[in-house]
Each structure stands twice: as structure tokens, then as C-alpha cells.
Design an enzyme around this catalytic site. Structure first.
Site, PDB file in Angstrom:
ATOM      1  N   ASN A 139      27.280   2.402  52.438  1.00 36.78           N
ATOM      2  CA  ASN A 139      26.947   1.792  51.215  1.00 36.78           C
ATOM      3  C   ASN A 139      26.244   2.834  50.165  1.00 36.78           C
ATOM      4  OD1 ASN A 139      26.925  -0.279  49.023  1.00 36.78           O
ATOM      5  ND2 ASN A 139      26.973  -1.519  50.855  1.00 36.78           N
ATOM      6  N   LYS A 165      35.771  -7.694  46.557  1.00 36.01           N
ATOM      7  CA  LYS A 165      34.629  -7.577  46.223  1.00 36.01           C
ATOM      8  C   LYS A 165      33.386  -8.319  47.151  1.00 36.01           C
ATOM      9  CE  LYS A 165      30.746  -7.168  43.713  1.00 36.01           C
ATOM     10  NZ  LYS A 165      29.844  -5.890  43.549  1.00 36.01           N
ATOM     11  N   GLY A 181      32.297   7.162  51.354  1.00 37.20           N
ATOM     12  CA  GLY A 181      31.024   7.875  50.442  1.00 37.20           C
ATOM     13  C   GLY A 181      31.547   9.304  50.280  1.00 37.20           C
ATOM     14  N   THR A 211      33.658   5.360  44.116  1.00 39.93           N
ATOM     15  CA  THR A 211      33.409   6.032  42.721  1.00 39.93           C
ATOM     16  C   THR A 211      34.758   6.740  42.137  1.00 39.93           C
ATOM     17  OG1 THR A 211      31.125   6.467  43.302  1.00 39.93           O
ATOM     18  CG2 THR A 211      32.026   7.835  41.433  1.00 39.93           C
ATOM     19  N   LEU A 249      25.784  -7.821  42.179  1.00 44.96           N
ATOM     20  CA  LEU A 249      26.896  -8.752  43.092  1.00 44.96           C
ATOM     21  C   LEU A 249      27.423  -9.601  42.110  1.00 44.96           C
ATOM     22  CD1 LEU A 249      25.154  -9.152  46.468  1.00 44.96           C
ATOM     23  CD2 LEU A 249      27.366  -8.277  46.190  1.00 44.96           C
ATOM     24  N   CYS A 300      22.403  -6.001  51.667  1.00 47.18           N
ATOM     25  CA  CYS A 300      22.218  -7.009  50.586  1.00 47.18           C
ATOM     26  C   CYS A 300      20.558  -7.109  50.428  1.00 47.18           C
ATOM     27  CB  CYS A 300      22.556  -8.355  50.978  1.00 47.18           C
ATOM     28  SG  CYS A 300      22.670  -9.715  49.853  1.00 47.18           S
ATOM     29  N   ASN A 312      24.864   2.581  40.002  1.00 47.44           N
ATOM     30  CA  ASN A 312      25.325   1.393  39.524  1.00 47.44           C
ATOM     31  C   ASN A 312      23.933   0.241  40.141  1.00 47.44           C
ATOM     32  OD1 ASN A 312      26.259  -0.827  41.893  1.00 47.44           O
ATOM     33  ND2 ASN A 312      26.862   1.227  42.628  1.00 47.44           N
ATOM     34  N   SER A 313      23.988  -0.632  39.129  1.00 42.77           N
ATOM     35  CA  SER A 313      23.107  -1.710  40.019  1.00 42.77           C
ATOM     36  C   SER A 313      23.655  -2.970  39.143  1.00 42.77           C
ATOM     37  CB  SER A 313      21.478  -1.881  39.243  1.00 42.77           C
ATOM     38  OG  SER A 313      20.947  -2.672  39.404  1.00 42.77           O
ATOM     39  N   ASN A 345      28.710  -7.384  54.573  1.00 43.32           N
ATOM     40  CA  ASN A 345      27.961  -6.421  53.929  1.00 43.32           C
ATOM     41  C   ASN A 345      26.433  -6.445  54.086  1.00 43.32           C
ATOM     42  OD1 ASN A 345      26.912  -4.588  51.952  1.00 43.32           O
ATOM     43  ND2 ASN A 345      27.548  -5.822  50.197  1.00 43.32           N
TER      44      ASN A 345
HETATM   45  N1  FMN Z   1      29.857  -2.070  48.669  1.00 47.03           N
HETATM   46  C1  FMN Z   1      29.768  -3.376  49.229  1.00 47.03           C
HETATM   47  O1  FMN Z   1      29.782  -3.612  50.416  1.00 47.03           O
HETATM   48  N2  FMN Z   1      30.073  -4.547  48.428  1.00 47.03           N
HETATM   49  C2  FMN Z   1      30.060  -4.539  46.895  1.00 47.03           C
HETATM   50  O2  FMN Z   1      30.056  -5.338  46.433  1.00 47.03           O
HETATM   51  C3  FMN Z   1      29.852  -3.305  46.371  1.00 47.03           C
HETATM   52  N3  FMN Z   1      30.092  -3.139  45.008  1.00 47.03           N
HETATM   53  C4  FMN Z   1      30.061  -1.625  44.518  1.00 47.03           C
HETATM   54  C5  FMN Z   1      30.061  -1.839  43.173  1.00 47.03           C
HETATM   55  C6  FMN Z   1      30.239  -0.638  42.628  1.00 47.03           C
HETATM   56  C7  FMN Z   1      30.481  -0.272  41.136  1.00 47.03           C
HETATM   57  C8  FMN Z   1      30.158   0.437  43.281  1.00 47.03           C
HETATM   58  C9  FMN Z   1      30.273   2.020  42.760  1.00 47.03           C
HETATM   59  C10 FMN Z   1      29.874   0.467  44.697  1.00 47.03           C
HETATM   60  C11 FMN Z   1      29.866  -0.788  45.212  1.00 47.03           C
HETATM   61  N4  FMN Z   1      29.799  -0.969  46.541  1.00 47.03           N
HETATM   62  C12 FMN Z   1      29.645  -1.943  47.339  1.00 47.03           C
HETATM   63  C13 FMN Z   1      29.564   0.490  47.456  1.00 47.03           C
HETATM   64  C14 FMN Z   1      31.002   0.850  47.812  1.00 47.03           C
HETATM   65  O3  FMN Z   1      31.814   0.285  48.387  1.00 47.03           O
HETATM   66  C15 FMN Z   1      30.659   2.396  48.391  1.00 47.03           C
HETATM   67  O4  FMN Z   1      30.074   2.044  49.734  1.00 47.03           O
HETATM   68  C16 FMN Z   1      29.953   3.357  47.732  1.00 47.03           C
HETATM   69  O5  FMN Z   1      30.122   3.414  46.433  1.00 47.03           O
HETATM   70  C17 FMN Z   1      29.987   4.808  48.296  1.00 47.03           C
HETATM   71  O6  FMN Z   1      31.412   5.146  47.975  1.00 47.03           O
HETATM   72  P1  FMN Z   1      31.768   6.316  47.158  1.00 47.03           P
HETATM   73  O7  FMN Z   1      31.105   7.610  47.116  1.00 47.03           O
HETATM   74  O8  FMN Z   1      33.103   6.586  47.102  1.00 47.03           O
HETATM   75  O9  FMN Z   1      31.508   5.626  45.778  1.00 47.03           O
END
Ligand code: FMN
Length: 312
Positions: free
Chosen positions: A193, A44, A249, A272, A72, A130, A68-69, A127
Site C-alpha cells: 500500500n 475500491k 508500488g 499512481t 476511503l 486501515c 493522497n489522503s 485491505n
Molecule cells: N489501496 C487500497 O488497498 N485501498 C484503497 O481504497 C486505496 N485507495 C487509494 C486511492 C488513491 C487515490 C491512491 C493513489 C492509492 C490508493 N491505494 C489504496 C493504494 C494503492 O492501491 C497502491 O497500493 C499505492 O498507490 C502504491 O502503488 P503506486 O505506486 O502504483 O501508486
């Protein structure tokens, strides 16, 4: 067939891993990833201090993905560094990633000092998606700030470092961002992201599905695969070949992994779909990718990496 890959001369016996923020909040989740067929794990995104994040519900799964929101929530970078350094010692032949994010450039420098002091031998993922200064867009959409951050970061940090980028949607933005990235000794970029600030609605209740920001949140899953592939390929076309690409993604099948690699990714991350299916997903994705490679007569990733065909 082999799905092995390399990032900056570090070897990985598979090319599929988690995306930061999913299944990587604490030692228990990270250990499960370490035991799975995932190539590696990324933590994370750690901040200077631990954070509780936003009020719940802050994550919602839909048929086609997620919103999601989170805000962090994390244990603080120090926790992740301690854990990863311990795991690294036990597995000297594996390589790991630590994600971190600061709320300004001074924080980024402090985070990287902490990484250095800890003796971390893996790869840092900074990351850049932010929240930045109120009234300004998130860091990744503020091109001058990205340039300034990278300048400062590389004056202060010599280890392997990649950046996680938000999705871009305009050809000029790909051009401008690639020009900035090419100036620096980056190990890799990770695209993408979540697509920021989508809105998912429960039609029956006529209501949003997450509490923070009146329902606005980052979108992942099926919705974002075409955008992710476009970002991976646009940067593959524009970045110096020394900067590798991690594709993230919309990955939920071996075919999605294959497509990301075809667009130029050297490694892929799953968000996801990992959330929905758990760490056993890595076995399925690997088997599915291997089956596609076998059916096409490919033995290794370099047989098709970046070799997307155009119409002429
Ligand atoms: N991306 C980051 O770089 N740092 C994070 O802390 C972070 N937290 C996330 C928390 C959740 C619950 C989700 C769903 C995504 C988060 N992401 C974060 C983004 C994911 O790493 C990823 O880039 C994004 O979900 C797209 O990938 P997916 O289509 O496989 O979900």
C-alpha cells in the site's frame, strides 16, 4: 511470449491490473478497466456503509508520484459486490477481485458475511492498511491485531482471500509478519500500500498540497518502487510457496513490471501511473513487458519469476 498468470488456480491472461483506489470507484470506471487490456480489476476498498471521504483537495500529483489522503470514499461493499457479480456472469472466463476494509474485526467479519451471501465467486482482497483504534497504528503495523483478525476471518470465511499490506522497513518486521501470515490459508499477499504519512510541499507558496491532516498523506509512484520491490522480495523469501504475491508500488513501465516479477510477484497492480495515464496504460505496459521478455529469451513469467540474482 505470454504474460498469463494464475492466482490460486484461477487463470488470468495477463499479469497487470489496477491497484485498489485507482479507476475503480464506480461502475463507469470499473467497466473501463474491464474493457482495457488489464488482466482483471479490483474495486475500491468497500466499507459496510458508503463514505464520502475527506475534504478536497485530497489527491495531488507530483513529477515523481502522488500524495493522497482520500479517507476511503467508496460506494459501500454491497454496491461493488452487485456490480462485480453482474460482470462475472457476463464474463465467466474472467476472474475479479473485490477489496474491502473494516474499522475493526467485527466489521471485517460482517463484510465477509456480505461477500458470502452475495454468492461472489472471485477473490477477496482484505485491505489491512486501515486506520484502527485512535492512539494505535494502522492495522498492518499492529502485528497482534493482524494475527487476531486473520484467525477470526479464517474461522468465518472459506473463499479465496488475500491481504493488502502496508510497506515494512525492518528485517525483523518482515520475519515477524511472515511468521503470522504463514499460519493462515491465505491465497496471496499484496505488497505494498502507499508509504504512509509523507509530506509534499509547494515551496513557492510555502504550503502543503492536500487539505486533510494538514498535508500529510500516503505516497505512491516512483518514490516507493525500491520499498515495494524490497517488500515483494522479502515476503517471497519468507512465505510458504502456497501464498502468492501481488506486487504493487511504483509501476509505470514494463521494466517496473519485470522487476516486480523478478522479485517474486505473480501479478502486479498499478496505482499512481494509472491515475496519470488512464486505462490505456495497460496496453503500453503489456507491450513493454513483452518486448523485455522477448529480448531476454523468456517465454513465460515462470522463466524469471523470483529469480533475482545475488552477489556472491
Ligand atoms: N489501496 C487500497 O488497498 N485501498 C484503497 O481504497 C486505496 N485507495 C487509494 C486511492 C488513491 C487515490 C491512491 C493513489 C492509492 C490508493 N491505494 C489504496 C493504494 C494503492 O492501491 C497502491 O497500493 C499505492 O498507490 C502504491 O502503488 P503506486 O505506486 O502504483 O501508486
Amino acid at each position: 511470449v505470454s504474460t498469463a498468470t494464475k492466482i490460486a488456480q484461477k487463470k488470468f491472461d495477463n499479469c497487470i491490473m489496477n491497484a485498489s483506489g485507482v479507476w475503480c470507484y464506480d461502475e463507469k470506471e470499473l467497466s473501463a478497466l474491464d474493457k482495457s487490456e488489464a488482466a482483471s480489476f479490483v474495486t475500491k476498498s468497500g466499507t459496510l456503509e458508503s463514505r464520502k471521504g475527506n475534504p478536497k483537495p485530497r489527491y495531488f500529483e507530483t513529477d515523481l508520484g502522488s500524495i493522497n489522503s482520500m479517507g476511503l470514499p467508496n460506494q459501500g461493499l454491497e454496491y461493488y459486490l452487485n456490480f462485480v457479480n453482474k460482470v462475472q456472469e457476463q464474463n465467466p472466463n474472467k476472474n475479479y477481485f473485490v477489496s474491502c476494509t473494516g474499522f475493526n474485526v467485527q466489521e471485517d467479519v460482517l463484510l465477509l458475511e456480505e461477500v458470502k451471501k452475495s454468492g461472489f465467486k472471485g477473490i477477496v482482497e482484505l485491505n489491512l492498511s486501515c486506520p484502527n483504534v485512535p492512539g494505535k497504528p494502522q492495522t498492518g503495523y499492529d502485528f497482534e491485531t493482524v494475527d487476531m483478525i486473520l484467525q477470526t476471518v479464517f474461522e468465518n470465511y472459506e473463499g479465496l482471500l488475500g491481504v493488502k499490506l502496508p510497506p515494512y522497513f525492518d528485517i525483523v518486521h518482515f520475519d515477524q509478519m511472515a511468521k503470522i501470515l504463514n499460519k493462515y490459508p491465505l491465497t496471496y499477499i499484496n505488497s505494498v500500500n502507499s508509504i504512509g504519512n509523507g509530506l509534499y510541499i509547494d515551496e513557492e507558496q510555502e504550503k502543503v498540497v492536500i487539505k486533510p491532516k494538514n498535508g500529510f498523506g500516503g505516497i505512491g509512484g516512483d518514490y516507493i518502487k525500491p520499498t515495494a520491490l524490497a517488500n515483494v522480495h522479502a515476503f517471497y523469501q519468507r512465505l510458504d510457496s502456497r501464498i502468492q504475491i501481488i506486487g504493487t508500488g511504483g509501476i509505470k513501465t514494463g521494466r517496473d513490471v519485470f522487476e516486480h516479477i523478478l522479485c517474486g510477484a505473480s501479478m502486479v497492480q498499478v496505482g499512481t501511473a494509472l491515475m496519470k495515464e488512464g486505462p490505456s496504460i495497460f496496453r503500453r505496459l503489456t507491450r513493454e513487458l513483452e518486448a523485455i521478455m522477448r529480448s531476454k529469451g523468456y517465454e513465460k513469467l515462470s522463466d524469471f519469476k523470483g529469480k533475482l540474482k545475488y552477489m556472491n
